[in-house]
Design a protein around this motif. Structure first.
Motif, mmCIF file in Angstrom:
data_model
loop_
_atom_site.group_PDB
_atom_site.id
_atom_site.type_symbol
_atom_site.label_atom_id
_atom_site.label_comp_id
_atom_site.label_asym_id
_atom_site.label_seq_id
_atom_site.Cartn_x
_atom_site.Cartn_y
_atom_site.Cartn_z
ATOM 1 N N ASN A 64 0.726 -1.157 -0.114
ATOM 2 C CA ASN A 64 -0.010 0.024 0.038
ATOM 3 C C ASN A 64 0.722 1.069 0.048
ATOM 4 O OD1 ASN A 64 -1.222 -2.624 1.724
ATOM 5 N ND2 ASN A 64 -2.899 -1.109 1.175
ATOM 6 N N GLY A 65 0.556 2.127 -0.915
ATOM 7 C CA GLY A 65 1.391 3.510 -1.045
ATOM 8 C C GLY A 65 2.631 3.460 -2.067
ATOM 9 N N PHE A 66 2.659 2.083 -2.658
ATOM 10 C CA PHE A 66 3.457 2.113 -3.677
ATOM 11 C C PHE A 66 2.948 1.924 -5.225
ATOM 12 C CE2 PHE A 66 5.998 1.370 0.366
ATOM 13 C CZ PHE A 66 7.148 2.094 0.031
ATOM 14 N N GLU A 67 1.703 2.066 -5.300
ATOM 15 C CA GLU A 67 1.086 1.654 -6.313
ATOM 16 C C GLU A 67 1.632 2.253 -7.695
ATOM 17 O OE1 GLU A 67 -1.969 1.506 -3.021
ATOM 18 O OE2 GLU A 67 -0.349 2.667 -3.646
ATOM 19 N N LYS A 68 2.108 3.421 -7.322
ATOM 20 C CA LYS A 68 2.801 4.386 -8.587
ATOM 21 C C LYS A 68 4.198 4.266 -8.986
ATOM 22 C CE LYS A 68 -1.607 5.655 -9.508
ATOM 23 N NZ LYS A 68 -2.357 5.017 -10.746
ATOM 24 N N ALA A 69 4.724 3.364 -7.961
ATOM 25 C CA ALA A 69 6.148 3.337 -7.837
ATOM 26 C C ALA A 69 6.633 2.538 -9.007
ATOM 27 C CB ALA A 69 6.644 3.013 -6.458
ATOM 28 N N TYR A 70 7.994 2.831 -9.492
ATOM 29 C CA TYR A 70 8.390 1.926 -10.687
ATOM 30 C C TYR A 70 9.531 0.864 -10.083
ATOM 31 C CZ TYR A 70 6.118 4.923 -14.175
ATOM 32 O OH TYR A 70 5.161 5.456 -14.809
ATOM 33 N N PRO A 71 9.818 -0.034 -10.673
ATOM 34 C CA PRO A 71 10.591 -1.233 -10.193
ATOM 35 C C PRO A 71 12.093 -0.404 -9.579
ATOM 36 C CG PRO A 71 9.743 -1.858 -12.173
ATOM 37 C CD PRO A 71 9.079 -0.414 -12.216
ATOM 38 N N ARG A 72 12.610 0.587 -10.219
ATOM 39 C CA ARG A 72 13.782 0.849 -9.970
ATOM 40 C C ARG A 72 13.863 1.813 -8.487
ATOM 41 N NH1 ARG A 72 11.712 4.582 -13.742
ATOM 42 N NH2 ARG A 72 11.203 6.621 -13.220
ATOM 43 N N GLU A 73 12.329 1.995 -8.116
ATOM 44 C CA GLU A 73 12.337 2.790 -6.648
ATOM 45 C C GLU A 73 12.054 1.464 -5.717
ATOM 46 O OE1 GLU A 73 10.396 6.754 -7.986
ATOM 47 O OE2 GLU A 73 9.164 4.883 -8.698
ATOM 48 N N LEU A 74 12.109 0.423 -6.002
ATOM 49 C CA LEU A 74 11.752 -0.693 -5.121
ATOM 50 C C LEU A 74 12.869 -1.515 -4.648
ATOM 51 C CD1 LEU A 74 8.620 -2.200 -6.871
ATOM 52 C CD2 LEU A 74 8.645 -0.487 -5.212
ATOM 53 N N SER A 75 12.981 -1.991 -3.482
ATOM 54 C CA SER A 75 13.882 -2.929 -2.761
ATOM 55 C C SER A 75 13.579 -4.082 -3.490
ATOM 56 C CB SER A 75 13.843 -2.721 -1.462
ATOM 57 O OG SER A 75 12.648 -3.598 -0.933
ATOM 58 N N GLY A 76 14.831 -5.056 -3.122
ATOM 59 C CA GLY A 76 14.477 -6.351 -3.680
ATOM 60 C C GLY A 76 13.378 -7.049 -3.213
ATOM 61 N N GLY A 77 13.251 -7.164 -1.941
ATOM 62 C CA GLY A 77 11.923 -7.766 -1.435
ATOM 63 C C GLY A 77 10.538 -7.160 -1.938
ATOM 64 N N MET A 78 10.468 -5.850 -2.206
ATOM 65 C CA MET A 78 9.095 -5.151 -2.541
ATOM 66 C C MET A 78 8.911 -5.573 -3.985
ATOM 67 S SD MET A 78 9.927 -1.350 -0.949
ATOM 68 C CE MET A 78 8.337 -0.605 -1.629
ATOM 69 N N ALA A 79 9.931 -5.836 -4.755
ATOM 70 C CA ALA A 79 9.857 -6.195 -6.199
ATOM 71 C C ALA A 79 9.699 -7.692 -6.386
ATOM 72 C CB ALA A 79 11.277 -6.200 -6.844
ATOM 73 N N GLN A 80 9.881 -8.390 -5.327
ATOM 74 C CA GLN A 80 9.567 -9.746 -5.484
ATOM 75 C C GLN A 80 8.066 -9.913 -4.920
ATOM 76 O OE1 GLN A 80 10.042 -12.142 -7.127
ATOM 77 N NE2 GLN A 80 11.787 -13.076 -6.308
ATOM 78 N N ARG A 81 7.645 -9.008 -4.146
ATOM 79 C CA ARG A 81 6.419 -9.068 -3.667
ATOM 80 C C ARG A 81 5.354 -8.648 -4.905
ATOM 81 N NH1 ARG A 81 5.827 -5.257 1.573
ATOM 82 N NH2 ARG A 81 8.124 -5.113 1.382
ATOM 83 N N VAL A 82 5.885 -7.711 -5.856
ATOM 84 C CA VAL A 82 5.279 -7.587 -7.037
ATOM 85 C C VAL A 82 4.884 -8.765 -7.765
ATOM 86 C CG1 VAL A 82 4.999 -6.103 -8.971
ATOM 87 C CG2 VAL A 82 5.783 -4.876 -6.730
ATOM 88 N N ALA A 83 6.051 -9.352 -7.866
ATOM 89 C CA ALA A 83 5.907 -10.536 -8.834
ATOM 90 C C ALA A 83 5.298 -11.526 -8.187
ATOM 91 C CB ALA A 83 7.306 -11.240 -8.918
ATOM 92 N N ILE A 84 4.950 -11.936 -6.930
ATOM 93 C CA ILE A 84 3.925 -12.691 -6.365
ATOM 94 C C ILE A 84 2.325 -12.191 -6.604
ATOM 95 C CG2 ILE A 84 3.243 -13.408 -4.109
ATOM 96 C CD1 ILE A 84 6.049 -13.467 -3.130
ATOM 97 N N ALA A 85 2.347 -10.925 -6.261
ATOM 98 C CA ALA A 85 0.940 -10.440 -6.560
ATOM 99 C C ALA A 85 0.703 -10.716 -8.010
ATOM 100 C CB ALA A 85 0.824 -9.004 -6.387
ATOM 101 N N ARG A 86 1.457 -10.363 -9.105
ATOM 102 C CA ARG A 86 1.158 -10.693 -10.599
ATOM 103 C C ARG A 86 0.913 -12.095 -10.645
ATOM 104 N NH1 ARG A 86 5.899 -8.635 -14.306
ATOM 105 N NH2 ARG A 86 6.822 -10.430 -13.386
ATOM 106 N N ALA A 87 1.586 -13.006 -10.034
ATOM 107 C CA ALA A 87 1.275 -14.529 -10.214
ATOM 108 C C ALA A 87 0.155 -14.767 -9.822
ATOM 109 C CB ALA A 87 2.488 -15.213 -9.512
#
Length: 258
Positions: free
Chosen positions: A124-147
C-alpha cells in the motif's frame, strides 16, 4: 489422504549436454493436496528447478505424467503461477501496472483485484512506484501479486528469496506465509535453505543427488507461527540435515539452475 490436486507420476527427464546425455529426474512421484505448502530441497543440480518447469508446462519433453485437477499438464496456463529467482518486472511499468500485466486497469474487476493484491502483499502506498524505486523484497512481492492475479490452482516458486539479504529474506518468508494462510493457494517452493524449508512447509521433500529422486518426505507438524530457535524446530532441522550423507550434499547452494 484426501484427493490430490496435483499428481506427479513416475517422471523421468533427460537432456543433452556438452558432456552427453544427462538424467535430471528419475522415477519422481509425488501427490500434492489442495492448499498444501510443499518445500523441495536437495543438492545442487538435483532437478528441483526442472521439476517446477515440468509442473508449469514449460517443459513437456519428459517421460511420465503430471496432472492438475485430474487433467494432464500439456503446456503453460493461467492455472499455474510461476515465481522465478528474480522478479522479472517491466521497468517501464509501475507497481499496479506490473501486477495487471497484459490486463487493462480500466477494467473495474481487474482494478479491484490489483488493489486487493497490493494490500495482500503489503505494498500500500507504492502503487505508482516503478521497479527502480523498489527494494529487492518489494520487487519480489510485486512478482508474487502478479502470479496470483488469475487465481492459479498452484503457485510454483523457484528460490524466490535466494538473492535477498538475511533480514529481508526472513521478512519475505513471513509475508509469503501470510499470503498462503489467507488465500490457501497450493504452493511448491524450491529452496536450498533447510531453515526456510521447515519454516514454510507442511511437508519437506528431500531429493537425492542427480538424477533427482525423492529420498524422503518429512512432515512438519509445528504450529504457526514457527520459532526457528525452538527445540522442536531444531530437532526437525537435524532430521532434514541427516538426510544428506556427504559434505558436498550438505552444501545445498544451488547454482546449476537445473
Amino acid at each position: 489422504m484426501s484427493q490430490s490436486l496435483l499428481e506427479i507420476k513416475q517422471v523421468d527427464k533427460t537432456f543433452q549436454s556438452s558432456k552427453g546425455v544427462v538424467r535430471a529426474l528419475h522415477n519422481f512421484h509425488l501427490q500434492v493436496r489442495k492448499g498444501e505448502f510443499i518445500t523441495l530441497i536437495g543438492p545442487s543440480g538435483c532437478g528441483k528447478s526442472t521439476l517446477l518447469k515440468i509442473i508449469a508446462g514449460l517443459d513437456i519433453d519428459y517421460d511420465g505424467e503430471v496432472t492438475l485437477d485430474g487433467k494432464r499438464v500439456r503446456g503453460p496456463g493461467i492455472d499455474k503461477g510461476f515465481i522465478f529467482q528474480e522478479p522479472r518486472l517491466f521497468p517501464w511499468l509501475n507497481v499496479e501496472s506490473n501486477i495487471a500485466a497484459n490486463l487493462s486497469l480500466r477494467d473495474r474487476d481487474v482494478r479491484e483485484k490489483v488493489k486487493e493484491l497490493i494490500e495482500l502483499v503489503q505494498l500500500n502506498g507504492f502503487e505508482k512506484a516503478y521497479p527502480r524505486e523498489l527494494s529487492g523484497g518489494m520487487a519480489q512481492r510485486v512478482a508474487i501479486a502478479r502470479a496470483l492475479l488469475r487465481n492459479p490452482r498452484v503457485l510454483l516458486l523457484d528460490e524466490p528469496f535466494g538473492a535477498l539479504d538475511a533480514f529481508t529474506r526472513a521478512h519475505m518468508q513471513e509475508v509469503l506465509l501470510d499470503i498462503w494462510q489467507k488465500n490457501k493457494t497450493t504452493m511448491i517452493f524450491v529452496t536450498h535453505d533447510i531453515d526456510e524449508a521447515i519454516f514454510l512447509g507442511n511437508r519437506v521433500v528431500v531429493l537425492k543427488p542427480r538424477p533427482g529422486e525423492i529420498k524422503n518426505v518429512i512432515r512438519v507438524d509445528l504450529p504457526f507461527p514457527r520459532k526457528k530457535a525452538s527445540t522442536s524446530f531444531q530437532e526437525l532441522r537435524y532430521k532434514v540435515l541427516s538426510e544428506f550423507e556427504t559434505i558436498d550434499e550438505m552444501k545445498l547452494v544451488d547454482r546449476a539452475g537445473i
